[in-house]
Design a protein around this motif. Structure first.
Motif, short mmCIF file in Angstrom:
data_model
loop_
_atom_site.label_atom_id
_atom_site.label_comp_id
_atom_site.label_asym_id
_atom_site.label_seq_id
_atom_site.Cartn_x
_atom_site.Cartn_y
_atom_site.Cartn_z
N UNK A 269 3.41 -13.41 10.15
CA UNK A 269 3.46 -14.49 11.15
C UNK A 269 4.87 -14.99 11.38
N UNK A 270 5.67 -15.03 10.33
CA UNK A 270 7.02 -15.58 10.44
C UNK A 270 8.11 -14.51 10.39
N UNK A 271 7.74 -13.32 9.88
CA UNK A 271 8.74 -12.27 9.70
C UNK A 271 9.61 -12.48 8.47
N UNK A 272 9.33 -13.54 7.71
CA UNK A 272 10.11 -13.86 6.51
C UNK A 272 9.93 -12.75 5.47
N UNK B 214 5.17 -7.85 -9.29
CA UNK B 214 5.51 -8.85 -8.29
C UNK B 214 4.22 -9.53 -7.84
N UNK B 215 4.25 -10.84 -7.73
CA UNK B 215 3.09 -11.59 -7.26
C UNK B 215 3.56 -12.55 -6.18
N UNK B 216 2.70 -12.75 -5.19
CA UNK B 216 3.03 -13.63 -4.08
C UNK B 216 1.89 -14.59 -3.82
N UNK B 217 2.20 -15.79 -3.39
CA UNK B 217 1.19 -16.82 -3.14
C UNK B 217 0.68 -16.81 -1.69
N UNK B 218 1.43 -16.23 -0.77
CA UNK B 218 1.04 -16.21 0.64
C UNK B 218 -0.26 -15.42 0.81
N UNK B 219 -1.14 -15.87 1.76
CA UNK B 219 -2.39 -15.14 1.95
C UNK B 219 -2.29 -13.99 2.93
N UNK B 220 -1.22 -13.93 3.70
CA UNK B 220 -1.07 -12.84 4.66
C UNK B 220 0.27 -12.15 4.40
N UNK B 221 0.21 -10.86 4.07
CA UNK B 221 1.42 -10.10 3.77
C UNK B 221 1.33 -8.70 4.36
N UNK B 222 2.47 -8.15 4.69
CA UNK B 222 2.60 -6.74 5.02
C UNK B 222 3.50 -6.13 3.95
N UNK B 223 3.03 -5.04 3.35
CA UNK B 223 3.79 -4.34 2.31
C UNK B 223 4.03 -2.92 2.80
N UNK B 224 5.29 -2.50 2.78
CA UNK B 224 5.64 -1.15 3.22
C UNK B 224 6.51 -0.50 2.15
N UNK B 225 6.16 0.72 1.77
CA UNK B 225 6.94 1.46 0.78
C UNK B 225 7.28 2.84 1.32
N UNK B 226 8.52 3.25 1.15
CA UNK B 226 8.94 4.59 1.59
C UNK B 226 8.20 5.67 0.81
N UNK B 227 7.92 5.40 -0.46
CA UNK B 227 7.18 6.34 -1.30
C UNK B 227 5.97 5.60 -1.85
N UNK B 228 4.89 5.63 -1.10
CA UNK B 228 3.68 4.91 -1.49
C UNK B 228 3.11 5.33 -2.82
N UNK B 229 3.35 6.56 -3.22
CA UNK B 229 2.83 7.06 -4.49
C UNK B 229 3.55 6.49 -5.70
N UNK B 230 4.65 5.79 -5.47
CA UNK B 230 5.41 5.22 -6.58
C UNK B 230 4.94 3.82 -6.95
N UNK B 231 3.96 3.30 -6.23
CA UNK B 231 3.49 1.93 -6.47
C UNK B 231 2.04 1.91 -6.91
N UNK B 232 1.73 0.89 -7.67
CA UNK B 232 0.34 0.57 -7.98
C UNK B 232 0.13 -0.81 -7.37
N UNK B 233 -0.76 -0.91 -6.40
CA UNK B 233 -0.95 -2.15 -5.65
C UNK B 233 -2.32 -2.74 -5.95
N UNK B 234 -2.32 -4.02 -6.25
CA UNK B 234 -3.55 -4.75 -6.49
C UNK B 234 -3.57 -5.93 -5.52
#
Length: 66
Positions: A7-10, A23-43
């Motif tokens: 919403x803000x681009x922040x 990494x943990x974030x409190x915001x309820x709306x996020x976009x996450x982008x990774x160049x190598x998606x296989x290198x992350x474990x996302x919860x």
């Protein structure tokens, strides 16, 4: 990896992170982008997301919890 609030681009974090870093974030709306998606474990809201292919760009969209 870049994590931003759509919403803000922040940008909350951008760059390379250490193996095992959590990494943990409190915001309820996020976009996450990774160049190598296989290198992350996302919860999202405590639920482990399906693994992404190694070496491929990947995105996750976090929306408010219903």
């Amino acid at each position: 990896m870049i994590v931003r609030v759509p919403d803000t681009g922040r940008v909350l974090t951008q760059g390379v992170h250490d193996t095992g870093e959590v990494l943990q974030f409190k915001e309820d709306t996020l976009d996450v982008v990774a160049a190598n998606g296989g290198s992350l474990q996302v919860s999202i809201y405590g639920k482990l997301q399906a693994a992404k292919p190694q070496g491929q760009r990947a995105t996750w969209y976090v929306r408010p919890k219903a």
